[in-house]
Design an enzyme around this catalytic site. Structure first.
Site: not given
Length: 162
Positions: A116, A134
């Site tokens: 991330d 995401d």
């Protein structure tokens, strides 16, 4: 182009963008844990290894295989849904979700965690750190929710609503 091919194409596009952006973050931008690259007053890149699932939940040891297995079942279900879909929006949304999910499963299997790196913030308030996959998952789910809210009820042959 039919809706099945469009959904699969979007899944492949999301997967490519997700994995390409993660490769750049790890090998091009050379972000290290905790280093922040400020892009805009409200947007940073910061490397975070997510060992769990959403918001880092279930990050314990041994969760990697379980999470990858569950995600793989979800991905297969999404592809079946995409294939059986009767409309474009559902096909595209399922494709976006599947592409993002495949990217995160690939990370989990390759690195043991999901990469991330996108951090949106305003002042002292910060959203969780996420990735391109995401974002595609969230957009796909939002599209499915909006579709279900504005979907017209089916009309019976005699003109009455069911």
């Amino acid at each position: 182009m039919n809706k099945r091919i469009a959904g699969l194409f979007l899944a492949a596009l999301v997967l490519t963008a997700d994995q390409g952006s993660k490769y750049w973050v790890l090998h091009g931008a050379h972000l290290t844990d905790g280093h922040v690259l400020v892009l805009l007053p409200v947007l940073n890149f910061v490397l975070v290894w997510n060992h769990g699932i959403t918001f880092g939940m279930f990050a314990g040891a041994g969760a990697k295989v379980l999470l990858a297995t569950v995600a793989s079942v979800v991905i297969l279900s999404l592809l079946v849904w995409l294939w059986r879909s009767k409309n474009w929006l559902t096909s595209l949304a399922a494709g976006a979700i599947a592409g993002g999910a495949v990217g995160n499963v690939a990370d989990r299997l390759h690195y043991g965690a999901v990469v991330d790196f996108i951090q949106a913030h305003i002042g002292g308030w910060s959203w969780y750190v996420f990735n391109v996959g995401d974002a595609a998952i969230v957009c796909g789910v939002a599209a499915l929710m909006l579709e279900s809210l504005f979907q017209r009820p089916p009309v019976a042959p005699n003109g009455a609503q069911r």
